[in-house]
Design an enzyme around this catalytic site. Structure first.
Site, PDB file in Angstrom:
ATOM      1  N   HIS A 160      75.731  34.590  68.856  1.00  0.00           N
ATOM      2  CA  HIS A 160      76.487  34.993  69.830  1.00  0.00           C
ATOM      3  C   HIS A 160      76.051  35.943  70.870  1.00  0.00           C
ATOM      4  O   HIS A 160      76.523  37.005  71.502  1.00  0.00           O
ATOM      5  CB  HIS A 160      77.952  35.689  69.204  1.00  0.00           C
ATOM      6  CG  HIS A 160      78.463  34.592  68.135  1.00  0.00           C
ATOM      7  ND1 HIS A 160      79.556  33.879  68.858  1.00  0.00           N
ATOM      8  CD2 HIS A 160      78.493  34.494  66.921  1.00  0.00           C
ATOM      9  CE1 HIS A 160      80.052  33.239  67.939  1.00  0.00           C
ATOM     10  NE2 HIS A 160      79.406  33.564  66.722  1.00  0.00           N
TER      11      HIS A 160
ATOM     12  N   SER B   6      80.590  38.105  65.280  1.00  0.00           N
ATOM     13  CA  SER B   6      81.520  37.287  65.823  1.00  0.00           C
ATOM     14  C   SER B   6      83.178  37.485  65.554  1.00  0.00           C
ATOM     15  O   SER B   6      83.878  37.166  66.533  1.00  0.00           O
ATOM     16  CB  SER B   6      81.179  35.784  65.511  1.00  0.00           C
ATOM     17  OG  SER B   6      81.578  35.689  64.089  1.00  0.00           O
TER      18      SER B   6
ATOM     19  N   LYS C  34      76.238  26.803  71.173  1.00  0.00           N
ATOM     20  CA  LYS C  34      77.192  27.743  71.752  1.00  0.00           C
ATOM     21  C   LYS C  34      76.767  27.989  73.360  1.00  0.00           C
ATOM     22  O   LYS C  34      77.247  27.203  74.150  1.00  0.00           O
ATOM     23  CB  LYS C  34      77.404  29.087  71.083  1.00  0.00           C
ATOM     24  CG  LYS C  34      77.872  28.778  69.471  1.00  0.00           C
ATOM     25  CD  LYS C  34      78.055  30.193  68.918  1.00  0.00           C
ATOM     26  CE  LYS C  34      78.181  30.060  67.454  1.00  0.00           C
ATOM     27  NZ  LYS C  34      78.967  29.374  66.601  1.00  0.00           N
TER      28      LYS C  34
HETATM   29  N1  PLP Z   1      75.202  32.233  62.763  1.00  0.00           N
HETATM   30  C1  PLP Z   1      76.685  32.762  63.370  1.00  0.00           C
HETATM   31  C2  PLP Z   1      76.661  33.945  63.598  1.00  0.00           C
HETATM   32  C3  PLP Z   1      77.582  31.861  63.939  1.00  0.00           C
HETATM   33  O1  PLP Z   1      78.734  32.396  64.628  1.00  0.00           O
HETATM   34  C4  PLP Z   1      77.401  30.494  63.547  1.00  0.00           C
HETATM   35  C5  PLP Z   1      78.364  29.660  64.023  1.00  0.00           C
HETATM   36  O2  PLP Z   1      79.612  29.659  63.973  1.00  0.00           O
HETATM   37  C6  PLP Z   1      76.415  30.061  62.814  1.00  0.00           C
HETATM   38  C7  PLP Z   1      75.204  30.923  62.529  1.00  0.00           C
HETATM   39  C8  PLP Z   1      75.835  28.397  62.807  1.00  0.00           C
HETATM   40  O3  PLP Z   1      75.601  27.885  63.716  1.00  0.00           O
HETATM   41  P1  PLP Z   1      75.792  26.273  64.126  1.00  0.00           P
HETATM   42  O4  PLP Z   1      76.938  25.990  64.463  1.00  0.00           O
HETATM   43  O5  PLP Z   1      74.537  25.756  64.896  1.00  0.00           O
HETATM   44  O6  PLP Z   1      75.263  25.908  62.477  1.00  0.00           O
END
Ligand code: PLP
Length: 354
Positions: free
Chosen positions: A170, A142, A201
């Site tokens: 992502h 990300s 997302k």
């Molecule tokens: N994994 C990644 C790569 C993320 O970017 C995010 C969120 O920022 C998460 C996990 C966590 O997702 P959630 O918002 O559903 O807890």
């Protein structure tokens, strides 16, 4: 008024899609505001089971399990799956929730250099002494918008008898010919064993996460995964949103394609203007600036010109690698994209970034 958001994870614009909103309202009215329970007591409704089935179908996997977030899915998987006799090999730039999930398990931990296949191979050799090996990586990272070399990772996993886990937060909904994610993009859908992803997302943007993979693994998580066992069920409205978002994506790939075209437009116009954009073909477009103060003042000036973006600097990204992370969405029009590029060009010139 007149401000355009370029920093949300709303890649496909589905959080404001009228059908997604209507589905949430209908679920709220029909199934209530919430379940006041975890799943295994009285927190499972038909819509939870339907959504799990739909997620598994979308990813072409055997089964799926819902969590309150992908953070929870990542917190719950490693401890449930791995014992002190096992090993987990993790990319050094994996998301914080993967790192925390790995911390919670008692397996032997190996950290390989970011997307460095030589280092991964060396660590896999070292890890041969353990009972089971799991390679864990973000599908798309990300901060940089770069994509894990899954073909090579899967080849190494095959050679050294390891399982592959990817976090697709992502990627789900838009990467690959039909938006299934990084594994589809790189042609390894049959080689990646476990996928964790978010509903928060591209898939409607509300909340929720999941694991999808082999049925015995999902059965094990239902028995042992602590965030699943000890945290409330997803509220019906959230389930309704995500379920409709998946329907829309399974019906047509048009939304994802329009986002890809807009990403291309932004990346090529910014490069032509003289900016360096990290990553390739991903709607996360980090405009690399280096200096933390420059990133912060430029982001402020962008807002004055009606473009909402945020500067990222240390400790969120390494020292000297400050950037403004732009995220493209299907809801941006070509005019929005052009307005963003023009604002960057003006602001970049003003602050000496060009
Ligand atoms: N994994 C990644 C790569 C993320 O970017 C995010 C969120 O920022 C998460 C996990 C966590 O997702 P959630 O918002 O559903 O807890």
């Amino acid at each position: 008024a007149g401000i355009i958001n370029f920093c949300a994870n709303n890649y496909l614009g589905l959080s404001s899609h009228p059908e997604v909103i209507r589905a949430a309202v209908e679920a709220l009215e029909k199934f209530g505001a919430g379940l006041s329970s975890v799943r295994f007591i009285c927190g499972t409704q038909s819509i939870h089971k339907d959504l799990e089935e739909k997620i598994a179908r979308f990813h072409q996997r055997e089964d799926a399990i819902l969590y309150a977030s992908c953070f929870d899915a990542n917190a719950g998987i490693f401890e449930a799956l791995l014992t002190p006799e096992d090993a987990v090999l993790s990319d050094e730039l994996n998301h914080a929730s993967i790192i925390d999930g790995i911390r919670l398990c008692k397996a032997n931990k190996y950290r390989y250099k970011h997307m460095d296949m030589q280092d991964l191979e060396a660590k896999l050799k070292e890890a041969q002494k353990h009972r089971l090996r799991l390679v864990a990586t973000d599908g798309a990272f990300s901060m940089d918008g770069d994509i894990a070399p899954l073909r090579e990772i899967c080849q190494l996993a095959q050679k050294y008898d390891a399982l592959v886990f990817i976090d697709e937060c992502h990627a789900t909904g838009f990467l690959g010919p039909s938006g299934r994610g990084t594994d589809e993009l790189l042609g390894v859908m049959d080689k990646v064993t476990i996928i964790n992803s978010t509903l928060g997302k591209a898939l409607g943007g509300a909340a929720g996460g999941y694991t999808t993979g082999p049925k015995p693994l999902i059965d094990l998580l239902r028995q042992r995964s602590r965030p699943y066992l000890f945290s409330n069920s997803l509220p019906p409205a959230v389930v309704g949103c995500a379920s409709k978002a998946l329907d829309l994506l399974m019906e047509s790939n048009a939304i994802a394609q329009s986002m890809a075209a807009k990403t291309q437009r932004f990346r090529s116009k910014m490069a032509a203007a003289g900016f360096t954009i990290s990553g390739k073909d991903h709607p996360i477009c980090p405009v690399m600036l280096g200096d933390a103060r420059l990133a912060s003042v430029m982001a402020e000036d962008m807002l004055n010109r009606g473009i909402y973006v945020i500067g990222f600097s240390y400790p969120v990204v390494p020292k000297g690698k400050a950037r403004i992370r732009v995220q493209i969405s299907a809801v941006h029009s070509d005019e929005d994209i052009d307005r963003c590029v023009e604002a960057f060009t003006e602001v970049g010139r003003k602050h000496g970034a060009l």
